[in-house]
Design a protein around this motif. Structure first.
Motif, PDB file in Angstrom:
ATOM      1  N   GLU A  83       0.832  -1.200   0.000  1.00 41.02           N
ATOM      2  CA  GLU A  83       0.000   0.000   0.000  1.00 41.02           C
ATOM      3  C   GLU A  83       0.873   1.259   0.000  1.00 41.02           C
ATOM      4  O   GLU A  83       0.576   2.237  -0.689  1.00 41.02           O
ATOM      5  CB  GLU A  83      -0.855  -0.018   1.266  1.00 41.02           C
ATOM      6  N   LYS A  84       1.980   1.174   0.746  1.00 43.47           N
ATOM      7  CA  LYS A  84       2.819   2.378   0.878  1.00 43.47           C
ATOM      8  C   LYS A  84       3.547   2.697  -0.416  1.00 43.47           C
ATOM      9  O   LYS A  84       3.748   3.867  -0.745  1.00 43.47           O
ATOM     10  CB  LYS A  84       3.795   2.217   2.044  1.00 43.47           C
ATOM     11  N   ASP A  87       1.027   4.349  -2.457  1.00 38.76           N
ATOM     12  CA  ASP A  87       0.785   5.736  -2.011  1.00 38.76           C
ATOM     13  C   ASP A  87       1.766   6.683  -2.692  1.00 38.76           C
ATOM     14  O   ASP A  87       1.397   7.766  -3.146  1.00 38.76           O
ATOM     15  CB  ASP A  87       0.962   5.853  -0.483  1.00 38.76           C
ATOM     16  N   GLY A  90       0.768   7.027  -6.254  1.00 39.38           N
ATOM     17  CA  GLY A  90      -0.430   7.854  -6.356  1.00 39.38           C
ATOM     18  C   GLY A  90      -0.089   9.339  -6.266  1.00 39.38           C
ATOM     19  O   GLY A  90      -0.593  10.154  -7.043  1.00 39.38           O
ATOM     20  N   ASP A  91       0.813   9.691  -5.325  1.00 38.05           N
ATOM     21  CA  ASP A  91       1.224  11.098  -5.188  1.00 38.05           C
ATOM     22  C   ASP A  91       1.877  11.599  -6.470  1.00 38.05           C
ATOM     23  O   ASP A  91       1.603  12.712  -6.932  1.00 38.05           O
ATOM     24  CB  ASP A  91       2.224  11.250  -4.019  1.00 38.05           C
TER      25      ASP A  91
END
Ligand code: SAM
Length: 234
Positions: A83-84, A87, A90-91
Motif C-alpha cells: 500500500e505504501k 501511495d 499515487g502522489d
C-alpha cells in the motif's frame, strides 16, 4: 548471504513498506539513474504494438506505469502488494496530472482480471520478489490476450568473470554504505541484493518463461547484464 524465506508472505511486503519513501532515491543512486532509461525503453518497445489496455504488475512507485501512460489512448492498471509503495505512486501520478492510471492492491499470483484481458503487461524489478514465480507468471499468461506482449525488466548478476567480480565488490560495499547513509535500512537493501543473487540467470529464466507457455522469448542485456529486458508473447 541469507536464504530468503518467501513463504512468509508478509516478509516481502514489509520490506517494501519500509523503503517506500526512499525507494526512488535509492534506485537513482544504485543504478546511477540508468533504471529510468530502461523503464523508458519498456514504453518504447510497448509502443510498437499500440496497446490500449495495459497491466503493470509490481508497479511500486509507478515509474513504468507513468511511462506507459504516455502511449496514445492507453489505460493502465498498476498493481502491487504494498500500500505504501502505491501511495508514493499515487502522489506522483496526481502531481503529474495523469488521469489514465488506476492503482490497485493485488498480488501477481492472484489477479482478479478476466482471461485474455490485457493487450500488454509489464513487470519491472518485480518477478524476483514474487512469492511464487511460476504462479505469478501463469497469472500474467492467463490475463494477457493472445499475441499480447509481456515485458519484464529484472536485475541479474553479470556472467562475465571480471564484470561479475566488480559488480559483487560494488554491491557489497557501495549499496550497504549508501543505504546506511540515506535510509539507515541496510536490512531491506541487503534483501534486494540477495534476491538478485538468488534469481535465475537469463538462460534459466527464459526456460521458465517458455515452460509457462510464452513464445518468441527475447532478451536485451543492459549494462553488461546487471539488468535484462525480456520481451515475450502469449
Ligand atoms: C523493486 S520494486 C519495483 C517497483 C517498480 N516496478 C520499479 O520498476 O521501480 C518491487 C515491487 O514489487 C512488489 N511486489 C513484490 N511481490 C509482489 C507480488 N507477489 N505481487 C505484486 N507486487 C509484488 C513490491 O511491493 C514492490 O513494490
Amino acid at each position: 548471504m541469507t536464504k530468503i524465506q518467501k513463504s512468509e508472505e508478509s516478509y516481502i511486503k514489509n520490506i517494501f513498506e519500509s523503503i517506500s519513501k526512499d525507494y526512488d532515491l535509492m534506485n537513482d543512486l544504485i543504478t546511477f539513474k540508468y533504471h529510468s532509461k530502461w523503464k523508458k525503453e519498456i514504453a518504447m518497445i510497448a509502443k510498437e504494438d499500440n496497446p490500449k489496455v495495459i497491466l503493470d504488475i509490481a508497479t511500486g512507485t509507478g515509474d513504468i506505469a507513468i511511462n506507459l501512460s504516455k502511449l496514445k489512448d492507453s489505460q493502465i492498471i498498476g498493481v502491487d502488494i504494498s500500500e505504501k509503495m502505491l501511495d508514493v505512486a499515487g502522489d506522483k501520478i496526481r502531481k503529474m496530472n495523469i488521469t489514465n492510471i488506476t492503482l490497485e492492491l493485488s498480488k501477481a499470483e492472484k489477479l482478479k482480471y478476466k482471461n485474455n484481458f490485457f493487450d500488454l503487461i509489464s513487470i519491472g524489478y518485480g518477478v524476483r520478489n514474487f512469492e511464487d514465480l511460476i504462479n505469478g507468471l501463469k497469472e500474467s499468461y492467463r490475463v494477457l490476450k493472445k499475441n499480447g506482449k509481456l515485458i519484464i525488466l529484472e536485475t541479474s548478476v553479470p556472467n562475465n568473470f571480471l564484470i561479475k567480480y566488480l559488480y559483487l565488490l560494488f554491491t557489497s560495499i557501495y549499496v550497504p554504505l549508501i543505504s546506511f547513509i540515506f535510509t539507515k535500512n541496510i536490512k531491506a537493501y541487503n534483501y534486494l541484493l540477495d534476491s538478485t543473487k538468488e534469481f535465475p540467470h537469463e538462460k534459466e529464466f527464459k526456460k521458465i518463461l517458455g515452460s509457462v507457455g510464452f513464445k518468441n522469448i527475447a532478451s536485451k542485456k543492459k549494462f553488461f547484464g546487471i539488468s535484462t529486458i525480456y520481451i515475450l508473447t502469449k
